[in-house]
Design a protein around this motif. Structure first.
Motif, PDB file in Angstrom:
ATOM      1  N   SER A   5      81.199  48.524  61.657  1.00 29.50           N
ATOM      2  CA  SER A   5      81.583  49.908  61.882  1.00 29.50           C
ATOM      3  C   SER A   5      82.002  50.571  60.571  1.00 29.50           C
ATOM      4  CB  SER A   5      82.727  49.964  62.893  1.00 29.50           C
ATOM      5  OG  SER A   5      83.086  51.298  63.158  1.00 29.50           O
ATOM      6  N   ARG A   6      82.787  49.874  59.767  1.00 27.76           N
ATOM      7  CA  ARG A   6      83.217  50.422  58.475  1.00 27.76           C
ATOM      8  C   ARG A   6      82.039  50.591  57.513  1.00 27.76           C
ATOM      9  NH1 ARG A   6      88.900  50.315  57.596  1.00 27.76           N
ATOM     10  NH2 ARG A   6      89.953  49.323  59.348  1.00 27.76           N
ATOM     11  N   LEU A   7      81.091  49.649  57.554  1.00 27.39           N
ATOM     12  CA  LEU A   7      79.891  49.781  56.719  1.00 27.39           C
ATOM     13  C   LEU A   7      79.113  51.035  57.100  1.00 27.39           C
ATOM     14  CD1 LEU A   7      78.494  46.132  56.522  1.00 27.39           C
ATOM     15  CD2 LEU A   7      79.130  47.571  54.587  1.00 27.39           C
ATOM     16  N   LEU A   8      78.936  51.253  58.396  1.00 28.85           N
ATOM     17  CA  LEU A   8      78.215  52.440  58.842  1.00 28.85           C
ATOM     18  C   LEU A   8      78.952  53.715  58.435  1.00 28.85           C
ATOM     19  CD1 LEU A   8      76.953  51.443  62.397  1.00 28.85           C
ATOM     20  CD2 LEU A   8      75.574  51.843  60.353  1.00 28.85           C
ATOM     21  N   HIS A   9      80.260  53.756  58.659  1.00 29.70           N
ATOM     22  CA  HIS A   9      81.028  54.937  58.271  1.00 29.70           C
ATOM     23  C   HIS A   9      80.857  55.239  56.787  1.00 29.70           C
ATOM     24  CE1 HIS A   9      83.170  56.265  61.789  1.00 29.70           C
ATOM     25  NE2 HIS A   9      83.546  55.030  62.085  1.00 29.70           N
ATOM     26  N   SER A  10      80.921  54.209  55.958  1.00 31.48           N
ATOM     27  CA  SER A  10      80.798  54.448  54.517  1.00 31.48           C
ATOM     28  C   SER A  10      79.405  54.949  54.155  1.00 31.48           C
ATOM     29  CB  SER A  10      81.146  53.188  53.725  1.00 31.48           C
ATOM     30  OG  SER A  10      80.167  52.194  53.885  1.00 31.48           O
ATOM     31  N   ARG A  11      78.373  54.434  54.821  1.00 29.05           N
ATOM     32  CA  ARG A  11      77.001  54.895  54.532  1.00 29.05           C
ATOM     33  C   ARG A  11      76.813  56.354  54.930  1.00 29.05           C
ATOM     34  NH1 ARG A  11      73.964  50.332  52.655  1.00 29.05           N
ATOM     35  NH2 ARG A  11      75.732  49.100  51.996  1.00 29.05           N
ATOM     36  N   PHE A  12      77.412  56.760  56.051  1.00 26.01           N
ATOM     37  CA  PHE A  12      77.338  58.162  56.451  1.00 26.01           C
ATOM     38  C   PHE A  12      78.106  59.032  55.460  1.00 26.01           C
ATOM     39  CE2 PHE A  12      75.805  56.597  60.509  1.00 26.01           C
ATOM     40  CZ  PHE A  12      74.992  57.631  60.962  1.00 26.01           C
ATOM     41  N   GLU A  13      79.304  58.613  55.083  1.00 28.55           N
ATOM     42  CA  GLU A  13      80.130  59.393  54.153  1.00 28.55           C
ATOM     43  C   GLU A  13      79.466  59.541  52.793  1.00 28.55           C
ATOM     44  OE1 GLU A  13      83.923  57.474  54.026  1.00 28.55           O
ATOM     45  OE2 GLU A  13      84.448  58.106  56.051  1.00 28.55           O
ATOM     46  N   ASN A  52      69.245  49.980  57.674  1.00 33.20           N
ATOM     47  CA  ASN A  52      68.739  48.639  57.381  1.00 33.20           C
ATOM     48  C   ASN A  52      69.565  47.974  56.285  1.00 33.20           C
ATOM     49  OD1 ASN A  52      66.957  46.489  57.780  1.00 33.20           O
ATOM     50  ND2 ASN A  52      65.649  47.172  56.099  1.00 33.20           N
ATOM     51  N   GLU A  53      69.934  48.726  55.257  1.00 34.27           N
ATOM     52  CA  GLU A  53      70.769  48.173  54.186  1.00 34.27           C
ATOM     53  C   GLU A  53      72.150  47.789  54.712  1.00 34.27           C
ATOM     54  OE1 GLU A  53      70.792  51.022  51.007  1.00 34.27           O
ATOM     55  OE2 GLU A  53      69.032  50.106  50.072  1.00 34.27           O
ATOM     56  N   ALA A  54      72.704  48.604  55.600  1.00 32.14           N
ATOM     57  CA  ALA A  54      74.009  48.279  56.194  1.00 32.14           C
ATOM     58  C   ALA A  54      73.909  46.983  57.002  1.00 32.14           C
ATOM     59  CB  ALA A  54      74.495  49.431  57.070  1.00 32.14           C
ATOM     60  N   LEU A  55      72.826  46.813  57.731  1.00 32.05           N
ATOM     61  CA  LEU A  55      72.620  45.575  58.493  1.00 32.05           C
ATOM     62  C   LEU A  55      72.483  44.380  57.554  1.00 32.05           C
ATOM     63  CD1 LEU A  55      70.166  46.881  61.213  1.00 32.05           C
ATOM     64  CD2 LEU A  55      72.439  45.940  61.636  1.00 32.05           C
ATOM     65  N   ASP A  56      71.754  44.547  56.464  1.00 33.43           N
ATOM     66  CA  ASP A  56      71.611  43.462  55.483  1.00 33.43           C
ATOM     67  C   ASP A  56      72.954  43.101  54.859  1.00 33.43           C
ATOM     68  OD1 ASP A  56      68.878  43.291  55.918  1.00 33.43           O
ATOM     69  OD2 ASP A  56      68.340  44.474  54.137  1.00 33.43           O
ATOM     70  N   ASP A  57      73.734  44.109  54.496  1.00 35.49           N
ATOM     71  CA  ASP A  57      75.059  43.859  53.922  1.00 35.49           C
ATOM     72  C   ASP A  57      75.961  43.145  54.921  1.00 35.49           C
ATOM     73  OD1 ASP A  57      74.226  45.073  51.617  1.00 35.49           O
ATOM     74  OD2 ASP A  57      75.345  46.936  51.940  1.00 35.49           O
ATOM     75  N   PHE A  58      75.898  43.560  56.175  1.00 31.76           N
ATOM     76  CA  PHE A  58      76.699  42.932  57.219  1.00 31.76           C
ATOM     77  C   PHE A  58      76.309  41.465  57.383  1.00 31.76           C
ATOM     78  CE2 PHE A  58      77.325  41.971  61.806  1.00 31.76           C
ATOM     79  CZ  PHE A  58      78.708  42.009  61.811  1.00 31.76           C
ATOM     80  N   ALA A  59      75.018  41.164  57.342  1.00 31.97           N
ATOM     81  CA  ALA A  59      74.542  39.779  57.475  1.00 31.97           C
ATOM     82  C   ALA A  59      75.055  38.919  56.319  1.00 31.97           C
ATOM     83  CB  ALA A  59      73.019  39.739  57.536  1.00 31.97           C
ATOM     84  N   CYS A  60      75.203  39.507  55.145  1.00 27.43           N
ATOM     85  CA  CYS A  60      75.738  38.758  54.002  1.00 27.43           C
ATOM     86  C   CYS A  60      77.241  38.534  54.132  1.00 27.43           C
ATOM     87  CB  CYS A  60      75.442  39.498  52.702  1.00 27.43           C
ATOM     88  SG  CYS A  60      73.706  39.497  52.240  1.00 27.43           S
ATOM     89  N   LEU A  61      77.949  39.530  54.656  1.00 24.59           N
ATOM     90  CA  LEU A  61      79.401  39.438  54.789  1.00 24.59           C
ATOM     91  C   LEU A  61      79.828  38.536  55.950  1.00 24.59           C
ATOM     92  CD1 LEU A  61      80.349  43.184  54.217  1.00 24.59           C
ATOM     93  CD2 LEU A  61      80.827  41.272  52.674  1.00 24.59           C
ATOM     94  N   VAL A  62      79.066  38.569  57.032  1.00 20.02           N
ATOM     95  CA  VAL A  62      79.404  37.804  58.239  1.00 20.02           C
ATOM     96  C   VAL A  62      78.163  37.024  58.669  1.00 20.02           C
ATOM     97  CG1 VAL A  62      80.429  37.926  60.543  1.00 20.02           C
ATOM     98  CG2 VAL A  62      80.932  39.707  58.873  1.00 20.02           C
ATOM     99  N   PRO A  63      77.854  35.934  57.969  1.00 20.77           N
ATOM    100  CA  PRO A  63      76.601  35.222  58.236  1.00 20.77           C
ATOM    101  C   PRO A  63      76.521  34.582  59.624  1.00 20.77           C
ATOM    102  CG  PRO A  63      77.926  34.038  56.626  1.00 20.77           C
ATOM    103  CD  PRO A  63      78.601  35.341  56.884  1.00 20.77           C
ATOM    104  N   SER A  64      77.638  34.424  60.313  1.00 18.83           N
ATOM    105  CA  SER A  64      77.594  33.812  61.648  1.00 18.83           C
ATOM    106  C   SER A  64      77.065  34.787  62.705  1.00 18.83           C
ATOM    107  CB  SER A  64      78.982  33.319  62.051  1.00 18.83           C
ATOM    108  OG  SER A  64      79.889  34.406  62.095  1.00 18.83           O
ATOM    109  N   LEU A  65      77.050  36.096  62.399  1.00 16.76           N
ATOM    110  CA  LEU A  65      76.513  37.082  63.328  1.00 16.76           C
ATOM    111  C   LEU A  65      75.155  37.550  62.836  1.00 16.76           C
ATOM    112  CD1 LEU A  65      79.679  39.245  64.026  1.00 16.76           C
ATOM    113  CD2 LEU A  65      78.734  37.418  65.425  1.00 16.76           C
ATOM    114  N   ARG A  66      74.196  37.515  63.711  1.00 20.27           N
ATOM    115  CA  ARG A  66      72.820  37.887  63.351  1.00 20.27           C
ATOM    116  C   ARG A  66      72.286  38.942  64.319  1.00 20.27           C
ATOM    117  NH1 ARG A  66      72.246  35.775  58.692  1.00 20.27           N
ATOM    118  NH2 ARG A  66      72.376  33.540  58.462  1.00 20.27           N
ATOM    119  N   LEU A  67      71.386  39.759  63.830  1.00 20.88           N
ATOM    120  CA  LEU A  67      70.691  40.736  64.645  1.00 20.88           C
ATOM    121  C   LEU A  67      69.626  40.013  65.459  1.00 20.88           C
ATOM    122  CD1 LEU A  67      70.160  43.782  65.219  1.00 20.88           C
ATOM    123  CD2 LEU A  67      68.521  43.708  63.349  1.00 20.88           C
ATOM    124  N   ASN A  68      69.643  40.185  66.758  1.00 19.12           N
ATOM    125  CA  ASN A  68      68.639  39.579  67.630  1.00 19.12           C
ATOM    126  C   ASN A  68      67.503  40.580  67.813  1.00 19.12           C
ATOM    127  OD1 ASN A  68      67.092  38.523  69.685  1.00 19.12           O
ATOM    128  ND2 ASN A  68      68.843  37.763  70.833  1.00 19.12           N
TER     129      ASN A  68
END
Length: 81
Positions: A5-13, A52-68
């Protein structure tokens, strides 16, 4: 999900993702329900790239959670101004 959520907010801002015209007045970028996310954006290729970049960054920060990808849908909604 707070991290995403914070990643998305920052990308919008920062302007990497633009608001959907119907949600820009209230700065609504996304809604989350449990493990579901709805992102409201303007539909441009640049904004999709920002998501897509926010999703990639999230995958790097929290590798245990993946996009299905099998459960992922993209809906395009046309609107009239």
């Amino acid at each position: 999900m707070e991290v995403f959520s914070r990643l998305l907010h920052s990308r919008f801002e920062q302007g990497y993702i633009s608001f959907h015209p119907k949600t820009s007045g209230i700065s609504l970028s996304h809604l989350m329900f449990a493990d579901d996310v709805m992102i409201f954006f303007d539909g441009t290729e640049a904004s999709l790239h920002g998501i897509n970049e926010a999703l990639d960054d999230f995958a790097c920060l929290v590798p245990s959670l993946r996009l299905n990808l099998e459960k992922t849908n993209l809906f395009h909604v046309a609107f009239l101004l």
